[in-house]
Motif scaffolding. Structure first.
Motif, PDB file in Angstrom:
ATOM      1  N   SER A 109       0.832  -1.206   0.000  1.00 11.75           N
ATOM      2  CA  SER A 109       0.000   0.000   0.000  1.00 11.75           C
ATOM      3  C   SER A 109       0.862   1.250   0.000  1.00 11.75           C
TER       4      SER A 109
ATOM      5  N   LYS B 180       0.768   4.077  -2.948  1.00  8.16           N
ATOM      6  CA  LYS B 180       0.481   5.492  -2.666  1.00  8.16           C
ATOM      7  C   LYS B 180       1.529   6.382  -3.313  1.00  8.16           C
TER       8      LYS B 180
ATOM      9  N   GLN C  62       0.971   9.320  -6.027  1.00  3.99           N
ATOM     10  CA  GLN C  62       1.443  10.696  -5.817  1.00  3.99           C
ATOM     11  C   GLN C  62       2.241  11.192  -7.012  1.00  3.99           C
TER      12      GLN C  62
END
Lengths: 134, 177
Positions: free
Chosen positions: A88, A92, A96
């Motif tokens: 995870s 992420k 981004q």
């Protein structure tokens, strides 16, 4: 309460400050209390302060200070890249990066997609509301 | 990694005179921030050892010495002579570092912090790369462990660049790992 991520030989860490920001590196040896010798497939082996590293959950099996070939082979064997990108935290970071590299047309497309998604959600919500009141 | 102290090899001799056609050539390895300082330090030490000064001597060569293997960790032993408020003392210190220049820089900062000794009061007598078996200090020997493992106890979240630094923060930081 006990610690789960240790500084040890083979620990993968993310560089969070400085020239190599955002890189995944392997801790290859410990110099002293504050510094480690780190290595990555695309950089020269060098020292880095622990303050510039964030430890990850991934650990590979290497001996103290392996040569570059052994290191790359160990990284491939442990499949670090895929493990990182499917975690995870890794996902992420990818999102981004994608968001930061959007151009105006992409942002427009995202706006349309968000509106569409919100519309579908609201329709479902209205349906559920009707069922509960009825 | 840029180091403050560079290692130089300085070679010099006294000027040839009628009595001494071929004066002996002396070579020193020393640490200085730049070449000019290195040459000055050379004459300082040579004056203390031989009857020669910069005015009646000549510099033959000055070269910077670079680390041969900056990607391996070594244990450096440094013998030094320093001046404290009450007299001169000799000291032996050990440092773990990748380069000798890094070890010397650690030595200077540690002497300044632990003993309040400034740079100009320290004379490096000898340096050597010590194999792990012969290290004397516990603080270097504790890292001679091929299965070394320790947690990072405090985690301070920093902005990734100095530009994003703010003076005030909305909440107190959470230091838990």
């Amino acid at each position: 309460m006990p610690f789960k991520r240790y500084v040890e030989i083979g620990r993968i860490a993310l560089v969070n400050y400085g020239k190599d920001y955002g890189k995944l590196v392997v801790i290859v040896d410990v110099i002293d209390q504050n510094r480690a010798l780190v290595d990555a497939p695309d950089m020269v082996r060098g020292q880095i302060n622990f303050k510039r590293l964030t430890l990850t959950d991934i650990k590979i099996d290497i001996k103290r200070v392996p040569n570059k070939k052994t290191l790359v082979a160990a990284l491939e064997a442990a499949d670090v890249k895929n493990k990182w990108e499917s975690s995870s935290w890794g996902r992420k970071l990818i999102v981004q990066k994608k968001r930061a590299s959007l151009n105006d047309f992409d942002r427009f497309k995202i706006m349309l997609a968000k509106i569409k998604k919100a519309g579908v959600v609201r329709q479902e919500l209205a349906k559920l509301k009707k069922e509960t009141t009825a | 990694m840029s180091y403050k102290y560079h290692q130089f090899q300085v070679v010099g001799r006294g000027l040839p005179t009628e009595t001494d056609e071929q004066p002996k050539i002396y070579r020193m390895k020393l640490w200085a921030t730049n070449e000019v300082r290195a040459k000055s330090k050379f004459w300082y030490y040579l004056r203390k050892l031989k009857k020669v000064k910069k005015s009646n001597g000549q510099m033959l060569a000055i070269n910077e010495i670079f680390e041969k293997n900056p990607t391996t960790i070594k244990n450096y032993g440094i013998w030094l002579r320093y001046q404290s408020r009450t007299g001169y003392h000799n000291m032996y210190k050990e440092y773990r570092d990748t380069t000798l220049n890094g070890g010397i820089e650690q030595m200077y900062t540690e002497m300044a912090s632990r003993h309040r000794v400034r740079h100009h009061c320290i004379q490096v007598i000898k340096t050597a790369t010590i194999p792990a078996k012969l290290c004397k200090r516990e603080s270097t020997k504790q890292f001679h462990n091929s299965k070394i493992k320790f947690p990072l106890v405090f985690k301070k979240v920093r902005p990734p660049t100095r530009k994003l630094k703010t003076t005030y923060k909305a909440s107190r930081p959470n230091l838990f790992v």
